[in-house]
Design a protein around this motif. Structure first.
Motif, mmCIF file in Angstrom:
data_model
loop_
_atom_site.group_PDB
_atom_site.id
_atom_site.type_symbol
_atom_site.label_atom_id
_atom_site.label_comp_id
_atom_site.label_asym_id
_atom_site.label_seq_id
_atom_site.Cartn_x
_atom_site.Cartn_y
_atom_site.Cartn_z
ATOM 1 N N GLU A 16 0.838 -1.195 0.000
ATOM 2 C CA GLU A 16 0.000 0.000 0.000
ATOM 3 C C GLU A 16 0.877 1.251 0.000
ATOM 4 O OE1 GLU A 16 -1.001 2.685 2.233
ATOM 5 O OE2 GLU A 16 -2.446 3.177 0.687
ATOM 6 N N PHE A 17 1.938 1.239 0.807
ATOM 7 C CA PHE A 17 2.884 2.360 0.822
ATOM 8 C C PHE A 17 3.492 2.549 -0.567
ATOM 9 C CE2 PHE A 17 7.230 3.822 0.768
ATOM 10 C CZ PHE A 17 7.188 4.994 1.512
ATOM 11 N N ARG A 18 3.946 1.469 -1.176
ATOM 12 C CA ARG A 18 4.575 1.534 -2.497
ATOM 13 C C ARG A 18 3.619 2.120 -3.530
ATOM 14 N NH1 ARG A 18 5.047 -0.927 -7.396
ATOM 15 N NH2 ARG A 18 3.280 -2.254 -6.927
ATOM 16 N N ARG A 19 2.411 1.612 -3.580
ATOM 17 C CA ARG A 19 1.438 2.104 -4.571
ATOM 18 C C ARG A 19 1.111 3.575 -4.331
ATOM 19 N NH1 ARG A 19 -1.555 -2.676 -3.514
ATOM 20 N NH2 ARG A 19 -3.026 -1.323 -2.435
ATOM 21 N N ARG A 20 0.824 3.923 -3.068
ATOM 22 C CA ARG A 20 0.447 5.303 -2.747
ATOM 23 C C ARG A 20 1.578 6.272 -3.097
ATOM 24 N NH1 ARG A 20 -0.122 4.766 2.389
ATOM 25 N NH2 ARG A 20 1.792 5.806 3.011
ATOM 26 N N ASN A 21 2.808 5.918 -2.729
ATOM 27 C CA ASN A 21 3.933 6.825 -2.974
ATOM 28 C C ASN A 21 4.373 6.829 -4.435
ATOM 29 O OD1 ASN A 21 4.939 8.235 -0.390
ATOM 30 N ND2 ASN A 21 4.264 6.199 0.245
ATOM 31 N N ASN A 22 4.313 5.696 -5.101
ATOM 32 C CA ASN A 22 4.598 5.701 -6.540
ATOM 33 C C ASN A 22 3.604 6.599 -7.275
ATOM 34 O OD1 ASN A 22 6.694 3.909 -6.083
ATOM 35 N ND2 ASN A 22 5.846 2.256 -7.322
ATOM 36 N N ASP A 23 2.324 6.505 -6.898
ATOM 37 C CA ASP A 23 1.308 7.369 -7.508
ATOM 38 C C ASP A 23 1.609 8.836 -7.217
ATOM 39 O OD1 ASP A 23 0.003 5.132 -8.484
ATOM 40 O OD2 ASP A 23 -1.602 5.188 -6.973
ATOM 41 N N TRP A 24 2.034 9.133 -5.973
ATOM 42 C CA TRP A 24 2.353 10.509 -5.617
ATOM 43 C C TRP A 24 3.517 11.017 -6.466
ATOM 44 C CZ3 TRP A 24 6.495 13.336 -3.999
ATOM 45 C CH2 TRP A 24 6.219 14.620 -3.533
ATOM 46 N N TYR A 25 4.579 10.206 -6.585
ATOM 47 C CA TYR A 25 5.716 10.617 -7.413
ATOM 48 C C TYR A 25 5.278 10.829 -8.859
ATOM 49 C CZ TYR A 25 9.470 10.033 -3.966
ATOM 50 O OH TYR A 25 10.308 10.170 -2.883
ATOM 51 N N ASN A 26 4.483 9.922 -9.389
ATOM 52 C CA ASN A 26 4.026 10.058 -10.779
ATOM 53 C C ASN A 26 3.260 11.360 -10.995
ATOM 54 O OD1 ASN A 26 5.177 7.625 -11.552
ATOM 55 N ND2 ASN A 26 3.305 6.463 -11.226
ATOM 56 N N ALA A 27 2.541 11.812 -9.971
ATOM 57 C CA ALA A 27 1.753 13.040 -10.088
ATOM 58 C C ALA A 27 2.549 14.303 -9.781
ATOM 59 C CB ALA A 27 0.549 12.965 -9.144
ATOM 60 N N ASN A 28 3.717 14.165 -9.138
ATOM 61 C CA ASN A 28 4.407 15.346 -8.634
ATOM 62 C C ASN A 28 5.794 15.606 -9.189
ATOM 63 O OD1 ASN A 28 2.691 16.691 -6.432
ATOM 64 N ND2 ASN A 28 2.442 14.500 -6.074
ATOM 65 N N PHE A 29 6.243 14.799 -10.110
ATOM 66 C CA PHE A 29 7.488 15.148 -10.780
ATOM 67 C C PHE A 29 7.512 14.543 -12.169
ATOM 68 C CE2 PHE A 29 9.107 11.018 -9.686
ATOM 69 C CZ PHE A 29 10.292 10.816 -10.383
ATOM 70 N N THR A 30 8.348 15.102 -13.001
ATOM 71 C CA THR A 30 8.433 14.691 -14.394
ATOM 72 C C THR A 30 9.189 13.380 -14.521
ATOM 73 O OG1 THR A 30 8.456 17.002 -15.061
ATOM 74 C CG2 THR A 30 9.248 15.400 -16.675
ATOM 75 N N ASN A 31 8.628 12.444 -15.260
ATOM 76 C CA ASN A 31 9.332 11.200 -15.576
ATOM 77 C C ASN A 31 10.242 11.506 -16.765
ATOM 78 O OD1 ASN A 31 10.178 8.737 -16.589
ATOM 79 N ND2 ASN A 31 8.220 7.726 -16.205
#
Length: 110
Positions: A16-31
């Protein structure tokens, strides 16, 4: 972390931590791959790796949770800081992607 997840090794809370934080990173910085699709091509840029800039504290602060999970699974990891991690091939406000400098000894010919 993603390997542990794909192998089903994470607890429900860790996943759950991994999914939540991966989603946060995807929304908050450029890939970087979205900006330069071949940036991680091993033939073009061997060893390319992304580094957060020291000023991107909002991104760095979340890394601690990932490190704690990796430690719980006996996956060796360390936080590394460098003012010159390699040849910059991509840069934005939060990060750089670099190709590490070659290691080893320079040979000299006489």
């Amino acid at each position: 972390m993603n390997s542990l997840a794909s192998e089903g090794e994470l607890t429900e809370t860790e996943e759950e931590f991994r999914r939540r934080n991966n989603d946060w990173y995807n929304a908050n910085f450029t890939n970087p791959s979205d900006m330069a699709p071949t940036i991680y091509d091993r033939a073009l840029n061997p060893g390319a790796a992304a580094w957060f800039k020291g000023s991107s504290v909002h991104l760095i602060d979340r890394v601690r949770g990932y490190l704690e999970i990796l430690d719980a699974h006996d996956v060796p990891c360390v936080r590394v800081e460098s003012s010159d991690p390699g040849r910059v091939i991509y840069e934005d406000a939060d990060q750089v992607v670099v190709v590490p400098y070659e290691t080893g000894y320079a040979s000299s010919s006489s």
